[in-house]
Design an enzyme around this catalytic site. Structure first.
Site, PDB file in Angstrom:
ATOM      1  CD  GLU A  14      23.789  50.462 -88.544  1.00  0.00           C
ATOM      2  OE1 GLU A  14      22.776  50.067 -89.129  1.00  0.00           O
ATOM      3  OE2 GLU A  14      23.860  50.534 -87.297  1.00  0.00           O
ATOM      4  CG  MET A 175      16.076  45.976 -83.924  1.00  0.00           C
ATOM      5  SD  MET A 175      17.155  44.553 -83.681  1.00  0.00           S
ATOM      6  CE  MET A 175      16.852  44.190 -81.958  1.00  0.00           C
ATOM      7  CG  ASP A 199      16.800  42.547 -93.378  1.00  0.00           C
ATOM      8  OD1 ASP A 199      17.603  43.370 -92.919  1.00  0.00           O
ATOM      9  OD2 ASP A 199      15.681  42.342 -92.896  1.00  0.00           O
TER      10      ASP A 199
HETATM   11  N1  ADE Z   1      17.839  45.811 -89.016  1.00  0.00           N
HETATM   12  C1  ADE Z   1      18.070  45.386 -90.272  1.00  0.00           C
HETATM   13  N2  ADE Z   1      17.136  44.500 -90.661  1.00  0.00           N
HETATM   14  C2  ADE Z   1      16.278  44.364 -89.618  1.00  0.00           C
HETATM   15  C3  ADE Z   1      15.130  43.583 -89.396  1.00  0.00           C
HETATM   16  N3  ADE Z   1      14.647  42.764 -90.322  1.00  0.00           N
HETATM   17  N4  ADE Z   1      14.509  43.677 -88.193  1.00  0.00           N
HETATM   18  C4  ADE Z   1      15.009  44.503 -87.232  1.00  0.00           C
HETATM   19  N5  ADE Z   1      16.100  45.257 -87.394  1.00  0.00           N
HETATM   20  C5  ADE Z   1      16.735  45.182 -88.569  1.00  0.00           C
END
Ligand code: ADE
Length: 230
Positions: A14, A175, A199
């Site tokens: 990143e 996070m 995701d």
């Molecule tokens: N970073 C990327 N995808 C995430 C997810 N599903 N939960 C927490 N942090 C993430």
């Protein structure tokens, strides 16, 4: 002298593309975190990888503020989607941040309340959010603005996602952004967050497949931000 923009990402993928794009680099280590100061598109920047989770993110933001006095801090990287309006590789720009795992409801507080500052949501800087939106659109990403939820948990479970989306009106989860927002709020530093979706319903499988490309798109977006802001 131009403004100094601090960029914090959780993982090497990143931030490395931003450090590669820097000129006039000066590297220093504070609190075991590597800070690289230099120029991106000719503008002053300091970039750091904080590590994963809210504690590392807070340490990094506070250390950056004390050592560099940035005019703005941007948190960039990848996130999970919490809404059908955001798919993998779309951009989520935070208007405000919340910590979904902050919970003193057992003693009568609303969920998410940060005691001491008495806030659930922390607002991002409007101009920074606008410029990040402009940047992500300019690099060709579908962009949605809204609330970003952070917690010390990779959120994969459908019920947990629904809980966070419904409880806080959040559009994406990660996070670090909420912790960086809290540190910036307390120190009176304007901040923004841009996250590219890595995701969705596929959770861990999606993440394994799409994180690298999503991180590359977050780097493209931040570079574009440097091009357009003044
Ligand atoms: N970073 C990327 N995808 C995430 C997810 N599903 N939960 C927490 N942090 C993430």
């Amino acid at each position: 002298m131009s403004k100094l923009v601090g960029i914090i990402g959780a993982m090497d993928i990143e931030v490395d593309g931003l450090i590669d794009a820097m000129t006039d680099k000066d590297e220093r280590v504070y609190s075991n975190i590597r800070f690289v100061k230099g120029k991106i598109c000719g503008k002053d920047a300091v970039v750091a990888k904080c590590g994963i989770g809210k504690v590392f993110a807070a340490m990094c933001a506070q250390t950056m503020i004390l050592e560099y006095q940035p005019d703005i801090i941007i948190n960039s990287g990848v996130a999970g989607t919490l809404t059908t309006g955001l798919s993998v590789m779309d951009a989520a720009i935070a208007e405000k941040v919340v910590q979904h795992d902050m919970d003193t409801s057992a003693i009568g507080d609303p969920k998410g309340l940060i005691s001491g500052i008495n806030k659930i949501y922390i607002d991002c800087d409007k101009r920074v959010a606008e410029l990040l939106k402009e940047a992500s659109c300019a690099v060709g990403l579908k962009t949605v603005s809204g609330t970003l939820a952070s917690g010390d948990q990779f959120v994969a479970d459908k019920e947990k996602k629904q809980f966070i989306a419904l409880s806080f009106g959040a559009i994406d989860c990660e996070m670090e952004g909420g912790a960086i927002g809290q540190v910036c709020y307390v120190n009176n530093v304007p901040f923004g967050v841009v996250r590219i979706i890595s995701d969705g319903d596929g959770a861990g499988m999606d993440y394994a497949t799409f994180t690298k490309q999503a991180a590359e798109n977050s780097i493209k977006t931040v570079k574009k931000f440097f091009e357009i802001y003044n």
